[in-house]
Design an enzyme around this catalytic site. Structure first.
Site, short mmCIF file in Angstrom:
data_model
loop_
_atom_site.label_atom_id
_atom_site.label_comp_id
_atom_site.label_asym_id
_atom_site.label_seq_id
_atom_site.Cartn_x
_atom_site.Cartn_y
_atom_site.Cartn_z
N GLY A 13 0.82 -1.21 0.00
CA GLY A 13 0.00 0.00 0.00
C GLY A 13 0.85 1.26 0.00
O GLY A 13 2.09 1.21 -0.04
N VAL A 15 1.45 3.52 2.35
CA VAL A 15 2.34 3.67 3.50
C VAL A 15 3.43 2.59 3.47
O VAL A 15 4.60 2.86 3.77
CB VAL A 15 1.55 3.62 4.81
CG1 VAL A 15 2.48 3.65 6.03
CG2 VAL A 15 0.57 4.79 4.89
N ARG A 99 -4.79 3.22 19.39
CA ARG A 99 -4.35 4.57 19.79
C ARG A 99 -4.88 5.03 21.14
O ARG A 99 -4.17 5.66 21.91
CB ARG A 99 -4.76 5.58 18.71
CG ARG A 99 -3.94 5.48 17.44
CD ARG A 99 -4.46 6.43 16.39
NE ARG A 99 -3.78 6.22 15.10
CZ ARG A 99 -4.30 6.56 13.94
NH1 ARG A 99 -5.50 7.15 13.89
NH2 ARG A 99 -3.64 6.34 12.83
N CYS A 128 -2.63 10.98 11.10
CA CYS A 128 -1.76 11.87 10.32
C CYS A 128 -1.99 13.34 10.66
O CYS A 128 -1.03 14.11 10.85
CB CYS A 128 -1.97 11.62 8.83
SG CYS A 128 -3.71 11.57 8.33
N GLN A 155 -7.15 18.15 4.04
CA GLN A 155 -6.43 16.90 4.00
C GLN A 155 -6.40 16.28 2.60
O GLN A 155 -7.43 16.14 1.93
CB GLN A 155 -7.03 15.91 5.01
CG GLN A 155 -6.84 16.39 6.44
CD GLN A 155 -7.37 15.45 7.49
OE1 GLN A 155 -7.94 15.88 8.48
NE2 GLN A 155 -7.17 14.14 7.31
N SER A 158 -4.26 11.36 -0.26
CA SER A 158 -3.36 10.29 0.18
C SER A 158 -3.77 9.75 1.54
O SER A 158 -3.43 8.62 1.89
CB SER A 158 -1.92 10.81 0.24
OG SER A 158 -1.82 11.91 1.12
N GLY A 159 -4.53 10.54 2.31
CA GLY A 159 -5.02 10.07 3.59
C GLY A 159 -5.99 8.91 3.45
O GLY A 159 -6.22 8.17 4.40
N LYS A 219 -10.58 12.13 16.64
CA LYS A 219 -9.21 11.61 16.78
C LYS A 219 -8.25 12.74 17.11
O LYS A 219 -7.38 12.60 17.98
CB LYS A 219 -8.76 10.94 15.47
CG LYS A 219 -9.37 9.57 15.21
CD LYS A 219 -8.93 9.07 13.82
CE LYS A 219 -9.65 7.81 13.43
NZ LYS A 219 -9.31 7.38 12.05
N ARG A 241 -11.63 17.04 3.34
CA ARG A 241 -10.84 16.41 2.28
C ARG A 241 -10.77 17.36 1.09
O ARG A 241 -11.80 17.92 0.67
CB ARG A 241 -11.47 15.08 1.85
CG ARG A 241 -10.58 14.27 0.90
CD ARG A 241 -9.41 13.65 1.62
NE ARG A 241 -9.82 12.54 2.47
CZ ARG A 241 -9.02 11.99 3.39
NH1 ARG A 241 -7.79 12.44 3.56
NH2 ARG A 241 -9.46 10.98 4.14
N HIS A 248 -1.01 17.27 4.06
CA HIS A 248 -2.16 17.86 4.74
C HIS A 248 -1.80 19.28 5.17
O HIS A 248 -0.67 19.54 5.59
CB HIS A 248 -2.53 17.06 5.99
CG HIS A 248 -3.12 15.72 5.71
ND1 HIS A 248 -3.46 15.28 4.46
CD2 HIS A 248 -3.46 14.71 6.58
CE1 HIS A 248 -3.97 14.06 4.55
NE2 HIS A 248 -3.98 13.69 5.83
#
Length: 343
Positions: A13, A15, A99, A128, A155, A158-159, A219, A241, A248
């Site tokens: 992927g 990342v 997290r 991110c 953002q 790519s997020g 988050k 987005r 970002h």
């Protein structure tokens, strides 16, 4: 220098492939490199450090003899992290799975490296947008405690992973050909309705919660408080987005406990590791995602007073979502552990 056996889960992927670039760029001390992905990616060849590696299917037995397991993110983390920990690996996970687990440290190495010592086999990589904001906040927090933050994010696609980049590409091509733009992914794949991102902004990232904020927005609230270990710091977020490939951008309004000097603030930001000031209005110099993509640092500009509120300032911070917002931060956690002899 000691070398480590490293596994990358989700190696194919966005990342995962960034991990491979960074391992080469940063001369990460690996001995064995085990690339893991789903069954459909088995047999693919990926290259780093001048060597080719074959992608293997991730199974419960994939982590034997692995020292460090870099998880690129996604729902598979919950399934495979226990197997990796049981095999003796330290998992550094880029998903949201762990997290907010009180037993799992949430780490930005420049901000709270000491939290790493609390791990019990798993270390979480923050969201991110949280990472990028925290990089700008930390040098200022060290000057004066932060009372309140109002953040709006812009953002990049790519997020949403490689699929988000592909969707923007496809829609731009459809538009230039006079075709109807087809939307299959954004704002989030699990929702029944999707909107084009090309030539558009979508004020929803992830699903809505009962309080009418999205999961992405909460988050930023919850993770930032955990990273700073300051649950009295008030934070409100709006996440959007935008049709940008990488990096970002965030507009951040910060209220401090006492007043600060703009020059002192700029100097603190500029000398903080991983952050650069780019702020010269007279010459129209400020951070922009087009020019910060593929860069490791976060960039801060538009630093100014909020003239409506005492002890309050505005700034603009931009950072590459796939690098510092994901793969780089994950790898830096491993580097800190290695450098301090914690592994």
């Amino acid at each position: 220098m000691k070398k480590y056996n490293v596994a990358i889960l989700g190696a194919t992927g966005a990342v995962g492939t960034e991990f491979l670039k960074l391992i080469e760029e940063r001369n990460f001390p690996f001995n064995e490199l085990r690339l893991l992905a789903s069954k459909r990616s088995v047999g693919k060849m990926l290259t780093t450090c001048g060597r080719e590696f074959v992608v293997q299917e991730a199974t419960a037995d994939s982590f034997k003899d692995i020292d460090i397991a870099l998880f690129a993110g996604g729902s598979i983390s919950k399934e495979f992290a226990p197997y990796a920990v049981k095999a003796g690996a330290v998992v550094i996970d880029n998903s949201s799975t762990f997290r907010m687990d009180p037993e799992v440290p949430l780490v930005v190495p420049e901000v709270n490296p000491e939290a790493i010592l609390k791990h019990k086999g798993i270390i979480a990589n923050p969201n991110c947008s949280t990472i990028i904001m925290c990089m700008a906040l930390k040098p200022l927090y060290d000057l004066a405690r932060i009372k309140r933050i109002v953040v709006s994010t812009y953002q990049a696609v790519s997020g949403a992973g490689k699929e988000g980049i592909d969707e923007l590409d496809r829609q731009v091509l459809q538009h230039t050909r006079g075709q109807e733009m087809t939307a299959e992914l954004l704002p989030t794949g699990s929702m029944p309705k999707h909107y084009p991102i090309a030539f558009n902004l979508i004020p929803q990232i992830d699903i809505f919660l009962d309080n009418l904020y999205t999961k992405e927005e909460m988050k930023m609230v919850n993770e930032t408080q955990k990273i700073f270990d300051d649950y009295e710091m008030k934070i409100t977020a709006t996440t959007v987005r935008v049709p940008v490939y990488r990096s970002h951008s965030e507009s951040v309004n910060i209220e401090f406990e006492h007043d600060l000097d703009l020059r002192e603030m700029a100097a603190a930001i500029d000398k903080f590791p991983g952050v650069q000031m780019l702020d010269n209005p007279a010459e129209q110099k400020y951070p922009m995602p087009l020019y910060t993509s593929d860069k490791n640092d976060c960039y801060v500009g538009r630093l100014r007073r909020d003239e409506t509120q005492p002890n309050t300032f505005n700034l603009w911070v931009v950072g590459d979502q796939i690098r510092k917002g994901a793969a780089l931060n994950t790898l830096q956690i491993a580097e800190v552990m290695i450098g301090k002899g914690w592994i």
